[in-house]
Scaffold this active site. Structure first.
Site, PDB file in Angstrom:
ATOM      1  N   CYS A   1     -17.882   6.759  -3.015  1.00  0.00           N
ATOM      2  CA  CYS A   1     -18.175   7.040  -1.640  1.00  0.00           C
ATOM      3  C   CYS A   1     -18.183   8.706  -1.541  1.00  0.00           C
ATOM      4  O   CYS A   1     -17.052   9.007  -1.229  1.00  0.00           O
ATOM      5  CB  CYS A   1     -17.402   6.165  -0.465  1.00  0.00           C
ATOM      6  SG  CYS A   1     -18.129   6.564   1.168  1.00  0.00           S
TER       7      CYS A   1
ATOM      8  N   CYS B   1     -21.102  10.309  16.100  1.00  0.00           N
ATOM      9  CA  CYS B   1     -21.352   8.771  16.439  1.00  0.00           C
ATOM     10  C   CYS B   1     -20.028   8.386  17.053  1.00  0.00           C
ATOM     11  O   CYS B   1     -18.984   8.374  16.212  1.00  0.00           O
ATOM     12  CB  CYS B   1     -21.839   7.981  15.282  1.00  0.00           C
ATOM     13  SG  CYS B   1     -23.358   8.961  14.540  1.00  0.00           S
TER      14      CYS B   1
ATOM     15  N   GLU C   1     -12.397  13.704   2.438  1.00  0.00           N
ATOM     16  CA  GLU C   1     -12.100  12.399   1.915  1.00  0.00           C
ATOM     17  C   GLU C   1     -13.110  11.882   1.045  1.00  0.00           C
ATOM     18  O   GLU C   1     -14.300  11.885   1.561  1.00  0.00           O
ATOM     19  CB  GLU C   1     -11.404  11.346   2.934  1.00  0.00           C
ATOM     20  CG  GLU C   1     -10.179  11.681   3.483  1.00  0.00           C
ATOM     21  CD  GLU C   1      -9.689  10.591   4.396  1.00  0.00           C
ATOM     22  OE1 GLU C   1     -10.552   9.806   4.599  1.00  0.00           O
ATOM     23  OE2 GLU C   1      -8.470  10.749   4.739  1.00  0.00           O
TER      24      GLU C   1
ATOM     25  N   CYS D   1     -18.133  15.899  10.758  1.00  0.00           N
ATOM     26  CA  CYS D   1     -19.741  15.777  11.098  1.00  0.00           C
ATOM     27  C   CYS D   1     -20.204  16.313  12.314  1.00  0.00           C
ATOM     28  O   CYS D   1     -19.266  16.061  13.198  1.00  0.00           O
ATOM     29  CB  CYS D   1     -19.890  14.356  11.072  1.00  0.00           C
ATOM     30  SG  CYS D   1     -21.766  13.872  10.928  1.00  0.00           S
TER      31      CYS D   1
ATOM     32  N   CYS E   1     -17.249   6.050  14.565  1.00  0.00           N
ATOM     33  CA  CYS E   1     -17.092   6.680  13.420  1.00  0.00           C
ATOM     34  C   CYS E   1     -15.970   7.784  13.634  1.00  0.00           C
ATOM     35  O   CYS E   1     -15.674   8.601  14.256  1.00  0.00           O
ATOM     36  CB  CYS E   1     -18.304   7.453  13.104  1.00  0.00           C
ATOM     37  SG  CYS E   1     -18.003   8.248  11.453  1.00  0.00           S
TER      38      CYS E   1
ATOM     39  N   CYS F   1     -15.625   1.314   5.686  1.00  0.00           N
ATOM     40  CA  CYS F   1     -17.046   2.116   6.307  1.00  0.00           C
ATOM     41  C   CYS F   1     -16.575   2.599   7.711  1.00  0.00           C
ATOM     42  O   CYS F   1     -16.220   2.016   8.688  1.00  0.00           O
ATOM     43  CB  CYS F   1     -18.002   1.135   6.475  1.00  0.00           C
ATOM     44  SG  CYS F   1     -19.488   1.915   7.074  1.00  0.00           S
TER      45      CYS F   1
HETATM   46  S1  SF4 Z   1     -21.712   7.764  11.145  1.00  0.00           S
HETATM   47 FE1  SF4 Z   1     -20.126   9.452  11.102  1.00  0.00          FE
HETATM   48  S2  SF4 Z   1     -20.445  10.304   9.435  1.00  0.00           S
HETATM   49 FE2  SF4 Z   1     -22.380   9.137   9.689  1.00  0.00          FE
HETATM   50  S3  SF4 Z   1     -23.684  10.843  10.829  1.00  0.00           S
HETATM   51 FE3  SF4 Z   1     -22.260   9.553  12.356  1.00  0.00          FE
HETATM   52  S4  SF4 Z   1     -20.438  10.683  12.798  1.00  0.00           S
HETATM   53 FE4  SF4 Z   1     -21.538  11.483  11.077  1.00  0.00          FE
END
Ligand code: SF4
Length: 341
Positions: free
Chosen positions: A102, A113, A89, A109, A116, A327
Site C-alpha cells: 500500500c 476527509c 507510512e 493529504c 481518514c 484502511c
Molecule cells: S481518504 Fe485520506 S488520504 Fe484519501 S483523499 Fe481523503 S484525506 Fe486524503
C-alpha cells in the site's frame, strides 16, 4: 548529490545527452537501477569506467530505506520512511500467495476527509517518483510484492505528474516490467486528472465513493464541493479507456451515517452503467474519530441489498488493525512503539 533513483528513461536520456554520452547509456542505467536493482555505479559493469566515475562524482542511485517497521500478528507490516523532514507510512499486507504493498503518494493529504487519519494529519508535501519507488524497493520484502495499491497517505491525483512517472517506471520494459493489472490507483475523483490517468495508463482504478448523496458525501469528503462525484461518474461511464480496466467502488461503512437502505438504493442507482465491483469497508475505529463501525448484521444487510440489485460486492477484511495499518489509518502520528531497523 542528485539521486538518479526515480528518473524516467526520458530524463536519463536528457542527462546522457547533456554529458555527451551515447543515448543507449540511458537504457543501460535504467536497467541497472530498476531491473537489476543495483545501487552502486561501480557495479554497472557494461558502462565505461569513465562514465561510472563521472556519475559517482555527481549522483547517487539508491532507494531510501525505512526508518522503522512494525509487524502485526497477522503479518501485516507498517513502515515509516523519512524523506527529508517528511514522514510517511507504507503498509504491506500478506494474503496467501499475494503480498500487496500500500503505497503513499504524499506526506499527509490536502483533501481532509473526515473519516481518514491521514486527512486529519494535514499536508506535508508531495512525494517524488524516487520516494514512491523507495517504498517498494527500500523494504526487505521487495522481491515478494505481487500487487501495488496506491492507496496509502495522500490523494494520488493531487500529485499527478510524479504519479505518472512512477507508474511509467513500474510498468515499462526498461523499468520494473510489472503488469499494469497488478497496480490499482485509488482516488476520491479529480475528473480532469483522472481523465489523464485513464488516457495515459492501463492501471486499475478504485474510486472512494463513500456516500451516494452529494450533501452527505460533502460532509465526509470536503472536496466533493470542488470535484462533484457526478462528474467523475459521468467520465467513467463515457470514457472508452475507463471500460478497459477493473474499477472498484470503495465504500467505507460508518454506523448511522451512510449505511441505511436509502444509501444502498441510491448507490446502486448512480453507479448503473459502470462495470465495477463494490468493496464495502466496515470502518476501523481510530483514536479521535467521531465515527464507529456498523455491526456485522448491518454490514450483511447492506451487502445483501446491493447483491439483490445484481452488483458484485465484497467486504474487505480488516488487516493490521493493532498497528493502525488498516484502511484509512495510515498516519505518522502512531509509530511510537515501532522496532527500529
Ligand atoms: S481518504 Fe485520506 S488520504 Fe484519501 S483523499 Fe481523503 S484525506 Fe486524503
Amino acid at each position: 548529490m542528485e539521486n538518479l533513483y526515480g528518473k524516467t528513461l526520458t530524463e536519463l536520456e536528457t542527462l546522457t545527452g547533456e554529458k555527451g554520452w551515447p543515448r543507449f547509456t540511458a537504457g543501460q542505467i535504467a536497467g541497472w537501477l530498476y531491473r537489476k536493482r543495483v545501487d552502486d555505479f561501480n557495479l554497472m559493469s557494461n558502462l565505461p569506467k569513465e562514465i561510472r566515475n563521472q556519475l559517482a562524482e555527481s549522483h547517487i542511485c539508491k532507494p531510501i530505506r525505512p526508518e522503522r517497521v512494525v509487524t502485526a500478528n497477522d503479518g501485516t507490516r507498517k513502515y515509516l520512511f523519512r524523506f527529508y523532514e517528511r514522514l510517511i507510512e507504507t503498509a504491506m499486507i500478506p494474503d496467501n500467495e499475494r503480498n500487496t504493498l500500500c503505497m503513499s503518494t504524499q506526506s499527509g493529504c490536502r483533501m481532509g476527509c473526515l473519516f481518514c487519519s491521514t486527512g486529519r494529519q494535514g499536508f506535508g508535501g508531495s512525494l517524488s517518483p524516487g520516494e514512491m519507488l523507495s517504498q517498494l524497493t527500500g523494504i526487505d520484502e521487495a522481491d515478494r510484492i505481487t500487487n501495488i495499491v496506491v492507496m496509502g497517505m495522500g490523494e494520488p491525483l493531487d500529485n499527478l505528474d510524479n504519479l505518472l512517472k512512477t507508474l511509467e517506471i513500474l510498468v515499462s520494459e526498461w523499468g520494473f516490467g510489472l503488469s499494469p493489472g497488478r497496480i490499482t490507483v485509488s482516488t476520491i475523483g479529480i475528473p480532469e486528472n483522472l481523465k489523464i490517468l485513464l488516457d495515459k495508463t492501463r492501471v486499475n482504478l478504485a474510486l472512494s465513493l463513500h456516500d451516494p448523496f452529494p450533501e452527505g458525501r460533502e460532509l465526509l469528503i470536503p472536496s466533493e464541493r470542488r470535484w462533484p462525484l457526478s462528474e467523475t461518474l459521468t467520465l467513467l461511464k463515457n470514457n472508452p479507456a475507463a471500460r478497459e480496466r477493473k474499477i472498484t467502488i470503495e465504500y467505507i461503512l460508518l454506523s448511522g451515517v451512510n449505511d441505511s437502505d436509502r444509501h444502498a438504493i441510491e448507490l446502486n442507482r448512480i453507479i448503473n452503467g459502470i462495470k465495477a465491483k463494490v468493496n464495502l469497508i466496515p470502518f476501523n475505529s481510530a483514536p479521535g474519530s467521531p465515527y464507529t463501525r456498523p455491526d456485522e448484521g448491518k454490514v450483511d444487510h447492506f451487502r445483501t441489498l446491493l447483491r439483490n440489485k445484481g452488483l458484485t460486492v465484497t467486504v474487505r477484511k480488516s488487516r493490521g488493525g493493532e498497528i493502525n495499518a488498516a484502511c484509512g489509518l495510515l498516519s505518522t502520528t502512531g509509530m511510537n512503539s515501532a522496532e527500529t531497523l
